[in-house]
Design a protein around this motif. Structure first.
Motif, PDB file in Angstrom:
ATOM      1  N   ASP A  82       0.744  -1.182  -0.095  1.00 21.17           N
ATOM      2  CA  ASP A  82      -0.089  -0.115   0.245  1.00 21.17           C
ATOM      3  C   ASP A  82       1.079   1.432   0.029  1.00 21.17           C
ATOM      4  N   LYS A  83       2.275   1.309   0.044  1.00 25.87           N
ATOM      5  CA  LYS A  83       3.008   2.228   0.033  1.00 25.87           C
ATOM      6  C   LYS A  83       3.853   2.322  -1.339  1.00 25.87           C
ATOM      7  N   LYS A  84       3.471   3.304  -2.034  1.00 28.30           N
ATOM      8  CA  LYS A  84       3.974   3.724  -3.480  1.00 28.30           C
ATOM      9  C   LYS A  84       5.002   4.767  -3.406  1.00 28.30           C
ATOM     10  N   LEU A  85       5.964   4.690  -4.345  1.00 29.36           N
ATOM     11  CA  LEU A  85       6.873   5.718  -4.456  1.00 29.36           C
ATOM     12  C   LEU A  85       6.208   6.685  -5.107  1.00 29.36           C
ATOM     13  N   GLY A  86       6.351   8.206  -4.672  1.00 29.20           N
ATOM     14  CA  GLY A  86       5.766   9.101  -5.371  1.00 29.20           C
ATOM     15  C   GLY A  86       6.571  10.452  -5.240  1.00 29.20           C
ATOM     16  N   VAL A  87       6.345  11.754  -5.658  1.00 29.26           N
ATOM     17  CA  VAL A  87       6.992  12.832  -5.648  1.00 29.26           C
ATOM     18  C   VAL A  87       6.204  14.102  -5.154  1.00 29.26           C
ATOM     19  N   SER A  88       6.698  14.601  -4.004  1.00 31.66           N
ATOM     20  CA  SER A  88       6.128  15.841  -3.417  1.00 31.66           C
ATOM     21  C   SER A  88       5.937  16.928  -4.506  1.00 31.66           C
ATOM     22  N   ARG A  89       5.289  18.268  -3.751  1.00 35.54           N
ATOM     23  CA  ARG A  89       5.150  19.131  -4.665  1.00 35.54           C
ATOM     24  C   ARG A  89       6.393  19.815  -4.748  1.00 35.54           C
ATOM     25  N   ASN A  90       7.383  19.625  -3.845  1.00 41.38           N
ATOM     26  CA  ASN A  90       8.775  20.324  -3.645  1.00 41.38           C
ATOM     27  C   ASN A  90       9.813  19.565  -4.437  1.00 41.38           C
ATOM     28  N   GLY A  91       9.400  18.305  -5.080  1.00 42.56           N
ATOM     29  CA  GLY A  91      10.300  17.513  -5.645  1.00 42.56           C
ATOM     30  C   GLY A  91      10.889  16.296  -4.936  1.00 42.56           C
ATOM     31  N   TYR A  92      10.725  16.148  -3.655  1.00 44.32           N
ATOM     32  CA  TYR A  92      11.241  14.917  -2.876  1.00 44.32           C
ATOM     33  C   TYR A  92      10.665  13.917  -3.068  1.00 44.32           C
ATOM     34  N   LEU A  93      11.433  12.794  -3.119  1.00 42.41           N
ATOM     35  CA  LEU A  93      10.946  11.327  -3.093  1.00 42.41           C
ATOM     36  C   LEU A  93      10.438  10.587  -1.765  1.00 42.41           C
ATOM     37  N   GLY A  94       9.179  10.255  -1.963  1.00 42.89           N
ATOM     38  CA  GLY A  94       8.543   9.628  -0.573  1.00 42.89           C
ATOM     39  C   GLY A  94       7.824   8.561  -1.031  1.00 42.89           C
ATOM     40  N   PHE A  95       7.257   7.500  -0.025  1.00 45.37           N
ATOM     41  CA  PHE A  95       6.402   6.619  -0.131  1.00 45.37           C
ATOM     42  C   PHE A  95       4.976   7.343   0.467  1.00 45.37           C
ATOM     43  N   TYR A  96       4.014   7.082  -0.490  1.00 45.26           N
ATOM     44  CA  TYR A  96       2.618   7.395   0.013  1.00 45.26           C
ATOM     45  C   TYR A  96       1.754   6.284   0.096  1.00 45.26           C
ATOM     46  N   ARG A  97       0.965   6.446   1.253  1.00 44.96           N
ATOM     47  CA  ARG A  97       0.031   5.365   1.627  1.00 44.96           C
ATOM     48  C   ARG A  97      -1.432   5.928   1.029  1.00 44.96           C
ATOM     49  N   ILE A  98      -1.851   7.145   1.355  1.00 44.94           N
ATOM     50  CA  ILE A  98      -3.201   7.881   1.339  1.00 44.94           C
ATOM     51  C   ILE A  98      -3.366   8.401  -0.253  1.00 44.94           C
ATOM     52  N   ALA A  99      -2.183   9.035  -0.546  1.00 46.63           N
ATOM     53  CA  ALA A  99      -2.305  10.103  -1.859  1.00 46.63           C
ATOM     54  C   ALA A  99      -1.962   9.003  -2.912  1.00 46.63           C
ATOM     55  N   GLU A 100      -2.992   9.090  -4.045  1.00 50.76           N
ATOM     56  CA  GLU A 100      -2.962   8.108  -4.944  1.00 50.76           C
ATOM     57  C   GLU A 100      -1.605   8.553  -5.870  1.00 50.76           C
ATOM     58  N   VAL A 101      -0.873   7.773  -6.166  1.00 47.59           N
ATOM     59  CA  VAL A 101       0.243   7.866  -7.122  1.00 47.59           C
ATOM     60  C   VAL A 101       0.061   7.235  -8.089  1.00 47.59           C
ATOM     61  N   THR A 102      -0.090   7.577  -9.307  1.00 47.11           N
ATOM     62  CA  THR A 102      -0.328   6.960 -10.615  1.00 47.11           C
ATOM     63  C   THR A 102       0.871   6.747 -11.648  1.00 47.11           C
ATOM     64  N   ASP A 103       1.811   7.794 -11.443  1.00 46.22           N
ATOM     65  CA  ASP A 103       2.865   8.060 -12.336  1.00 46.22           C
ATOM     66  C   ASP A 103       4.014   6.813 -12.343  1.00 46.22           C
ATOM     67  N   TYR A 104       4.600   6.191 -13.104  1.00 48.39           N
ATOM     68  CA  TYR A 104       5.558   5.185 -12.954  1.00 48.39           C
ATOM     69  C   TYR A 104       6.798   6.042 -12.833  1.00 48.39           C
ATOM     70  N   TRP A 105       7.708   5.131 -12.584  1.00 49.82           N
ATOM     71  CA  TRP A 105       9.166   5.453 -12.677  1.00 49.82           C
ATOM     72  C   TRP A 105      10.042   4.915 -13.447  1.00 49.82           C
ATOM     73  N   GLU A 106      11.068   5.602 -14.341  1.00 45.65           N
ATOM     74  CA  GLU A 106      11.793   5.137 -15.194  1.00 45.65           C
ATOM     75  C   GLU A 106      13.098   4.637 -14.772  1.00 45.65           C
ATOM     76  N   ILE A 107      13.734   3.294 -15.230  1.00 43.51           N
ATOM     77  CA  ILE A 107      15.090   3.131 -14.969  1.00 43.51           C
ATOM     78  C   ILE A 107      15.615   3.436 -16.112  1.00 43.51           C
ATOM     79  N   GLU A 108      16.787   4.079 -16.261  1.00 39.43           N
ATOM     80  CA  GLU A 108      17.724   4.193 -17.475  1.00 39.43           C
ATOM     81  C   GLU A 108      18.971   3.297 -17.047  1.00 39.43           C
ATOM     82  N   PRO A 109      18.980   2.280 -17.860  1.00 35.22           N
ATOM     83  CA  PRO A 109      20.154   1.477 -17.618  1.00 35.22           C
ATOM     84  C   PRO A 109      21.365   2.038 -18.004  1.00 35.22           C
TER      85      PRO A 109
END
Length: 164
Positions: A82-109
């Protein structure tokens, strides 16, 4: 994309995330509200930080898709779907439980080394993840946790470690 990388990483997997710094790997883990910080505010729990000499948090990289040069994932805490990685309004990375995170993350090998995938981590808009408030010549155990951000800081190279 390299076939070996695609075969090994174009799927869902568990890994810890480490940051490469001066040929060393430094732990990426969750912040703790009680610890000393270099942030411009007092962080609570569940923000992603870099801190030498600590134990990394396991993460589940849920495969979404890939392009010629990127792998796309939703990132969750291992054992806490239930905890998904997202970005705050200030650009910080954090795990969110309540706010819905829909965007995916990109890994650039970038490259494989000793069963670790070295890469850049990007948000869905393509912004590279950066580390804030670090000392370019030194990063020791007494250095306070440094936050990860997509808007400011120094671009970081990460390693996905599947041995977690």
């Amino acid at each position: 994309m390299d076939k070996v990388i695609q075969d090994k990483y174009a799927k869902t997997f568990h890994a810890s995330l480490m940051m490469k710094f001066n040929n060393n790997l430094i732990t990426v883990r969750l912040s703790e509200g009680k610890e000393k910080s270099t942030w411009d505010f007092t962080p609570g729990d569940d923000w992603l930080v870099v801190k030498a000499g600590t134990i990394p948090n396991g993460m589940e990289f849920r495969y979404v898709s890939h392009t010629e040069d990127r792998l796309h994932y939703h990132i969750h805490l291992s054992g806490q779907p239930d905890k998904k990685l997202g970005v705050s309004r200030n650009g910080y990375l954090g795990f969110y439980r309540i706010a819905e995170v829909t965007d995916y993350w990109e890994i650039e090998p970038l490259y494989l080394d000793r069963d670790r995938l070295f890469c850049h981590l990007r948000d869905q808009s393509g912004n590279k993840v950066k580390v804030m408030n670090y000392a370019p010549s030194y990063w020791g155990y007494d250095h306070p946790p440094a936050p990860l951000n997509v808007k400011e800081g120094e671009v970081a190279t990460f390693a996905l470690d599947l041995s977690c």
